[in-house]
Scaffold this motif. Structure first.
Motif, mmCIF file in Angstrom:
data_model
loop_
_atom_site.group_PDB
_atom_site.id
_atom_site.type_symbol
_atom_site.label_atom_id
_atom_site.label_comp_id
_atom_site.label_asym_id
_atom_site.label_seq_id
_atom_site.Cartn_x
_atom_site.Cartn_y
_atom_site.Cartn_z
ATOM 1 N N LYS A 337 15.538 -5.110 -0.432
ATOM 2 C CA LYS A 337 14.085 -5.065 -0.191
ATOM 3 C C LYS A 337 13.468 -3.967 -1.048
ATOM 4 O O LYS A 337 14.147 -3.052 -1.521
ATOM 5 N N TYR A 338 12.160 -4.121 -1.254
ATOM 6 C CA TYR A 338 11.411 -3.127 -2.006
ATOM 7 C C TYR A 338 10.822 -2.096 -1.051
ATOM 8 O O TYR A 338 10.359 -2.427 0.041
ATOM 9 N N ILE A 339 10.812 -0.845 -1.494
ATOM 10 C CA ILE A 339 10.137 0.214 -0.746
ATOM 11 C C ILE A 339 8.784 0.460 -1.400
ATOM 12 O O ILE A 339 8.709 0.859 -2.568
ATOM 13 N N ASN A 340 7.725 0.198 -0.667
ATOM 14 C CA ASN A 340 6.367 0.361 -1.182
ATOM 15 C C ASN A 340 5.696 1.547 -0.505
ATOM 16 O O ASN A 340 5.878 1.776 0.696
ATOM 17 N N PRO A 341 4.906 2.299 -1.236
ATOM 18 C CA PRO A 341 4.147 3.370 -0.595
ATOM 19 C C PRO A 341 3.092 2.783 0.341
ATOM 20 O O PRO A 341 2.510 1.737 0.054
ATOM 21 N N GLU A 342 2.880 3.439 1.443
ATOM 22 C CA GLU A 342 1.885 2.940 2.396
ATOM 23 C C GLU A 342 0.481 3.166 1.843
ATOM 24 O O GLU A 342 0.169 4.218 1.299
ATOM 25 N N PHE A 343 -0.371 2.164 1.989
ATOM 26 C CA PHE A 343 -1.729 2.257 1.439
ATOM 27 C C PHE A 343 -2.654 1.390 2.280
ATOM 28 O O PHE A 343 -2.388 0.201 2.470
ATOM 29 N N ASN A 344 -3.720 1.986 2.792
ATOM 30 C CA ASN A 344 -4.694 1.261 3.610
ATOM 31 C C ASN A 344 -5.799 0.752 2.681
ATOM 32 O O ASN A 344 -6.747 1.464 2.380
ATOM 33 N N SER A 345 -5.636 -0.477 2.225
ATOM 34 C CA SER A 345 -6.586 -1.027 1.251
ATOM 35 C C SER A 345 -7.976 -1.195 1.855
ATOM 36 O O SER A 345 -8.981 -1.016 1.170
ATOM 37 N N THR A 346 -8.046 -1.528 3.131
ATOM 38 C CA THR A 346 -9.355 -1.712 3.777
ATOM 39 C C THR A 346 -10.130 -0.411 3.822
ATOM 40 O O THR A 346 -11.327 -0.360 3.497
ATOM 41 N N ALA A 347 -9.443 0.661 4.214
ATOM 42 C CA ALA A 347 -10.107 1.968 4.275
ATOM 43 C C ALA A 347 -10.540 2.413 2.878
ATOM 44 O O ALA A 347 -11.623 2.971 2.698
ATOM 45 N N SER A 348 -9.692 2.138 1.886
ATOM 46 C CA SER A 348 -10.033 2.515 0.520
ATOM 47 C C SER A 348 -11.264 1.765 0.026
ATOM 48 O O SER A 348 -12.154 2.351 -0.598
ATOM 49 N N GLU A 349 -11.323 0.464 0.297
ATOM 50 C CA GLU A 349 -12.463 -0.337 -0.129
ATOM 51 C C GLU A 349 -13.748 0.118 0.560
ATOM 52 O O GLU A 349 -14.810 0.220 -0.079
ATOM 53 N N ASN A 350 -13.664 0.418 1.840
ATOM 54 C CA ASN A 350 -14.841 0.912 2.577
ATOM 55 C C ASN A 350 -15.323 2.241 2.007
ATOM 56 O O ASN A 350 -16.525 2.489 1.903
ATOM 57 N N TYR A 351 -14.365 3.079 1.654
ATOM 58 C CA TYR A 351 -14.706 4.383 1.089
ATOM 59 C C TYR A 351 -15.402 4.213 -0.267
ATOM 60 O O TYR A 351 -16.410 4.879 -0.554
ATOM 61 N N GLN A 352 -14.884 3.315 -1.087
ATOM 62 C CA GLN A 352 -15.513 3.065 -2.388
ATOM 63 C C GLN A 352 -16.935 2.543 -2.220
ATOM 64 O O GLN A 352 -17.852 2.972 -2.938
ATOM 65 N N GLN A 353 -17.124 1.616 -1.294
ATOM 66 C CA GLN A 353 -18.457 1.056 -1.078
ATOM 67 C C GLN A 353 -19.430 2.115 -0.579
ATOM 68 O O GLN A 353 -20.611 2.125 -0.959
ATOM 69 N N ARG A 354 -18.940 3.006 0.272
ATOM 70 C CA ARG A 354 -19.811 4.071 0.767
ATOM 71 C C ARG A 354 -20.222 5.011 -0.357
ATOM 72 O O ARG A 354 -21.394 5.412 -0.453
ATOM 73 N N LEU A 355 -19.265 5.358 -1.225
ATOM 74 C CA LEU A 355 -19.589 6.209 -2.370
ATOM 75 C C LEU A 355 -20.569 5.506 -3.307
ATOM 76 O O LEU A 355 -21.513 6.123 -3.820
ATOM 77 N N TYR A 356 -20.343 4.223 -3.535
ATOM 78 C CA TYR A 356 -21.209 3.431 -4.419
ATOM 79 C C TYR A 356 -22.654 3.459 -3.924
ATOM 80 O O TYR A 356 -23.594 3.681 -4.708
ATOM 81 N N LYS A 357 -22.828 3.267 -2.628
ATOM 82 C CA LYS A 357 -24.179 3.287 -2.057
ATOM 83 C C LYS A 357 -24.780 4.690 -2.110
ATOM 84 O O LYS A 357 -25.978 4.850 -2.383
ATOM 85 N N ASP A 358 -23.956 5.702 -1.847
ATOM 86 C CA ASP A 358 -24.458 7.077 -1.845
ATOM 87 C C ASP A 358 -24.940 7.498 -3.232
ATOM 88 O O ASP A 358 -25.913 8.250 -3.352
ATOM 89 N N ILE A 359 -24.264 7.033 -4.278
ATOM 90 C CA ILE A 359 -24.670 7.408 -5.640
ATOM 91 C C ILE A 359 -26.099 6.949 -5.911
ATOM 92 O O ILE A 359 -26.917 7.708 -6.448
ATOM 93 N N PHE A 360 -26.408 5.716 -5.544
ATOM 94 C CA PHE A 360 -27.762 5.210 -5.776
ATOM 95 C C PHE A 360 -28.770 5.821 -4.808
ATOM 96 O O PHE A 360 -29.903 6.125 -5.194
ATOM 97 N N MET A 361 -28.341 6.022 -3.565
ATOM 98 C CA MET A 361 -29.269 6.579 -2.579
ATOM 99 C C MET A 361 -29.636 8.017 -2.928
ATOM 100 O O MET A 361 -30.813 8.403 -2.902
ATOM 101 N N MET A 362 -28.642 8.839 -3.288
ATOM 102 C CA MET A 362 -28.900 10.244 -3.575
ATOM 103 C C MET A 362 -29.650 10.437 -4.891
ATOM 104 O O MET A 362 -30.357 11.430 -5.062
ATOM 105 N N SER A 363 -29.491 9.509 -5.819
ATOM 106 C CA SER A 363 -30.222 9.612 -7.095
ATOM 107 C C SER A 363 -31.598 8.973 -7.009
ATOM 108 O O SER A 363 -32.377 9.046 -7.970
ATOM 109 N N ASN A 364 -31.910 8.326 -5.887
ATOM 110 C CA ASN A 364 -33.202 7.668 -5.672
ATOM 111 C C ASN A 364 -33.419 6.469 -6.581
ATOM 112 O O ASN A 364 -34.543 5.993 -6.738
#
Length: 506
Positions: A337-364
């Motif tokens: 079997k393969y050993i893969n590093p644990e990674f929460n893709s859902t949390a990562s995607e949510n975090y990216q989307q939040r940053l994406y929105k904040d960039i536009f919101m904070m820059s007006n």
């Protein structure tokens, strides 16, 4: 001394740049008591100001320029991953370019209008604007303002005698700055352009030309090198503008770029996106673990085939193993079997989307890729979505208007000082038209339902495929042609009637 001209040629290096946040010294205004203070002691104070500009202010401009080109310094300068076999992607996102282009497009994509009451002066303003392609110049100035928080233009004259022309051009922010006095009005005393001379000889020694612009003359100094030393005057030429011919444009009183405040958010977005890319690659290159009792195939050299086994897995993606036997003759078990590093893709995607929105919101700046910006939104709804941006852009537009006023003051001065010129230019009224989609049909329907009449010319001006004056002329021509056709028909009928009568008489 930094290579201040390389950025204009797009060959600046992203490595070794200063980092965000910037120091206070990176964006200060230079101020002196008077022009004599600059000229004293062989321009010793001016020498210090030039050194300060190149050492403290150019690095900030360099970083802002790189964030508009997708060469984000933080993500490219971060340490490499320690594991040699791990992916190390650097995903940079040019939010700076998106934000700066929106600001410039919103304000200057529809050409700025310049109006003056005197018809002769209006004609000269229009001629000056057309000759210098002011439509493009305004857009370039606003783009620099959005990127760096500052922009500069230089007025000058070229040609000989009566063939001379008034010129205005964009001046590179990496080689230009203005020096103001200490009064509350902050009047410009002088401006400096320091331009790197291209090293054609290949000697490797960097040389720069320095020009000092005052309210009456242009002082040119002998070329300097990295060690500035003492500035030596080689030319002193009057310019007749009665003011410093370099005009500075600012985004606001602090001269901050439109995306300067959100660089940390851009860095965070770059980091999480890069880490996601690294994870996806590392999954492909995961560690294969084989456990149990097995016999590795024998290699061609007759030795243990563990290396051969690994090569087969890499080459064919197939793992074939032969199990061993226990003392009772039963086959033993094998597991791989393969050993893969644990990674929460859902949390990562949510975090990216939040940053994406904040960039536009904070820059007006509105995020036009947002689903809420649909083609079905009404004009009023669209204006509400960019309400925050319109509050912020008002500062930039007001500051821009003040600098545009100085542009035409300079034009008025040089015109008044030349033979046949006007005594003085009147105030030029500057009008910005936001480049926004408008719900014209809604507004027209509202007026018509209220019983407000609209002229045919106004209705023509609301369409993108007609010109009111041309359409009126076309209608008049068609009506005229229609009358001529009717008259010809009437004449033909009358002629035919007379012809019939003549035949009957015979």
């Amino acid at each position: 001394m930094l290579k201040v001209n390389e950025f204009e040629r797009d060959i600046g290096s992203i490595y070794g740049s200063s980092q965000y946040p910037f120091s206070t010294q990176s964006n200060i205004n230079y101020r002196v008591e008077n022009i004599e203070e600059l000229e004293n002691n062989s321009f010793s104070l001016l020498t210090k100001i030039i050194e300060h500009f190149l050492s403290n202010q150019v690095p900030r401009l360099e970083v802002l320029d790189q964030y508009a080109k997708g060469l984000n310094t933080t993500i490219y300068n971060r340490e490499s991953r320690r594991e040699e076999n791990k992916a190390d992607y650097r995903r940079a996102h040019n939010f700076g370019k998106i934000i700066a282009q929106f600001v410039a497009g919103y304000t200057t994509s529809v050409p700025v209008k310049y109006a003056i009451e005197d018809d002769k002066q209006q004609e000269q303003v229009d001629e000056f604007n057309t000759y210098n392609d002011v439509v493009s110049l305004d857009n370039e100035l606003m783009y620099d303002v959005a990127k760096y928080g500052r922009a500069f233009e230089l007025q000058y004259r070229t040609g000989k005698e009566r063939q001379q022309s008034n010129n205005v051009k964009l001046s590179n922010v990496f080689e230009t700055f203005v020096i103001y006095d200490n009064t509350i009005e902050r009047n410009p005393i002088a401006a400096v352009r320091i331009v790197q001379v291209q090293d054609i000889s290949g000697s490797g020694e960097e040389q720069y030309t320095v020009n000092l612009y005052t309210d009456s003359k242009i002082v040119t100094f002998k070329n300097i090198t990295r060690a500035i030393g003492q500035l030596q005057v080689i030319d002193d030429t009057p310019h007749f503008y009665n003011a410093v011919p370099i005009v500075e444009y600012n985004s606001n009183r602090y001269r901050t770029g439109w995306y300067e405040d959100v660089i940390s958010l851009i860095d965070a977005y770059d980091a999480v996106n890069s880490d996601t890319s690294n994870y996806m690659t590392d999954v492909v290159n995961s560690l294969l673990v084989i456990s149990g009792d097995f016999q590795a195939p024998i290699g061609k050299d007759g030795k243990s085939g563990v290396n051969q086994l690994i090569n087969n897995v890499k080459k064919y993606g197939v793992l074939a193993l032969q199990s061993g036997t226990d003392p009772q003759g039963n086959s033993t078990s094998i597991d791989a079997k393969y050993i893969n590093p644990e990674f929460n893709s859902t949390a990562s995607e949510n975090y990216q989307q939040r940053l994406y929105k904040d960039i536009f919101m904070m820059s007006n700046v509105p995020n036009l890729s947002d689903e809420s910006f649909s083609g079905n939104s009404s004009g009023v709804a669209m204006r509400y979505k960019i309400f925050g941006f319109e509050q912020a852009i008002a500062q930039t537009i007001n500051s821009f208007k003040r600098s545009l006023g100085k542009r035409y003051e300079l034009l008025g001065h040089i015109t008044a000082n030349l033979k046949g010129g006007l005594v003085e230019f009147g105030n030029v009224k500057v009008t910005f038209t936001p480049n926004l989609p408008y719900a014209i049909s809604e507004e027209v329907a509202m007026l018509m339902s209220a019983g407000v009449p609209l002229s045919r010319k106004t209705m023509y001006n609301q369409t993108h495929f007609t010109d009111a004056d041309n359409e009126e002329a076309n209608l008049e021509q068609e009506e005229h042609n229609g009358l001529d056709s009717k008259e010809k028909d009437s004449q033909h009928k009358q002629f035919d009637s007379e012809k019939v009568v003549t035949v009957d008489d015979e």
